[in-house]
Design a protein around this motif. Sequence first.
Motif, PDB file in Angstrom:
ATOM      1  N   UNK A 261     -13.194   2.677   4.129  1.00 27.95           N
ATOM      2  CA  UNK A 261     -12.686   1.591   4.966  1.00 27.95           C
ATOM      3  C   UNK A 261     -12.916   0.252   4.273  1.00 27.95           C
ATOM      4  N   UNK A 262     -12.079  -0.040   3.291  1.00 29.27           N
ATOM      5  CA  UNK A 262     -12.234  -1.253   2.509  1.00 29.27           C
ATOM      6  C   UNK A 262     -12.210  -2.487   3.392  1.00 29.27           C
ATOM      7  N   UNK A 263     -11.217  -2.589   4.246  1.00 30.24           N
ATOM      8  CA  UNK A 263     -11.048  -3.790   5.053  1.00 30.24           C
ATOM      9  C   UNK A 263     -12.138  -3.915   6.105  1.00 30.24           C
TER      10      UNK A 263
ATOM     11  N   UNK B 299      -5.046   3.577   1.995  1.00 30.59           N
ATOM     12  CA  UNK B 299      -5.650   4.714   1.296  1.00 30.59           C
ATOM     13  C   UNK B 299      -4.623   5.806   1.056  1.00 30.59           C
ATOM     14  N   UNK B 300      -3.787   6.074   2.044  1.00 30.13           N
ATOM     15  CA  UNK B 300      -2.745   7.095   1.877  1.00 30.13           C
ATOM     16  C   UNK B 300      -1.772   6.705   0.777  1.00 30.13           C
TER      17      UNK B 300
ATOM     18  N   UNK C 124       0.916  -2.935   2.367  1.00 33.87           N
ATOM     19  CA  UNK C 124       1.173  -1.723   3.144  1.00 33.87           C
ATOM     20  C   UNK C 124       2.629  -1.631   3.592  1.00 33.87           C
ATOM     21  N   UNK C 125       3.231  -2.772   3.888  1.00 36.40           N
ATOM     22  CA  UNK C 125       4.623  -2.778   4.355  1.00 36.40           C
ATOM     23  C   UNK C 125       5.620  -2.592   3.220  1.00 36.40           C
TER      24      UNK C 125
ATOM     25  N   UNK D 144      -6.333  -1.907  -5.226  1.00 38.41           N
ATOM     26  CA  UNK D 144      -5.997  -0.528  -4.884  1.00 38.41           C
ATOM     27  C   UNK D 144      -4.801   0.003  -5.664  1.00 38.41           C
ATOM     28  N   UNK D 145      -4.148  -0.840  -6.433  1.00 36.22           N
ATOM     29  CA  UNK D 145      -2.987  -0.405  -7.202  1.00 36.22           C
ATOM     30  C   UNK D 145      -3.404   0.520  -8.340  1.00 36.22           C
TER      31      UNK D 145
END
Length: 292
Positions: free
Chosen positions: A2-4, A276-277, A62-63, A127-128
């Motif tokens: 849970x990074x955020x 994460x997904x 995310x979007x 996260x990239x």
Amino acid sequence: MDVLVELAVGDAYGAGFEYAPAGFVAEHNTLRDYVRHPRHDLRPGAYTDDTQMTLALAELLADGEEWTPETIAERFVAAFHRDPRPGYARGFQAFLGEVRTGADFLARIRPHSDKSGAAMRAAPAGLLSTVDEVLARTAVQARVTHDTPDGVASASAAALAVHYCRHGLGPVAEVGEWIADRLGSPVWARPWRGEVGEKGVMSVRAALTALAAHDTQSGVLRACVAFTGDVDTVATVALAAASHTHRADLPATLLDGLENGAYGRDHLAGLDARLTAQSDARLTAAPDARRA
């Protein structure tokens, strides 16, 4: 991972100690609960601009929308106006209150700062899948407000710390050396000592020092705050990376006590799951790309 959520805990906990007297920090930095700042009227458990601006970038990522100065500025403006909160620098908070669109933001901003604003929000880019992607997107978001060599470099180092930990690229104790090699500057491998000032390089060096010296998230958080100074940003940067590698032992009082309104803990956790997904899917598609 849970990074955020965890970076928001770091931000909210650190906010109670930001530039507080050293004696106050020494007495109250116990992790038993959130602390009310001795001077600022911030509600214990509420996060600040560090998390809100990170959230804006995380939602953009995310979007899957185009990552441009225009879309980034639009997200910053939207995040602020949907959920106004204290914690921003006074001048920047007034600026955000006046602008209503991303275009207006870009037309009026003076992006010449080398402070920590671009670094504190850099975690989502980490996260990239590849170092090149991380650096490219981090530079774009940094230059919106911090178009200076140190502004971009400190944001890049913060994002690379997340990338290094997320992809397990080496021992955590060597994260500073790895970042120094990627950015071509030995400064990131030098441990930080003493109070942390307002510059981005200071906050990120302190965060890397805490990361390298501890193997638990609680140890990292206490070490970040113990520096004194701009400790909410130090803790935000450090816990974003530690969420991937360090033992998850943050006290339940901090996790449960984190604000949980419309954009609070549950919203952050849901966005964490999406990010994460997406990250896992990219790794499955190109398992060796992260080392590029």
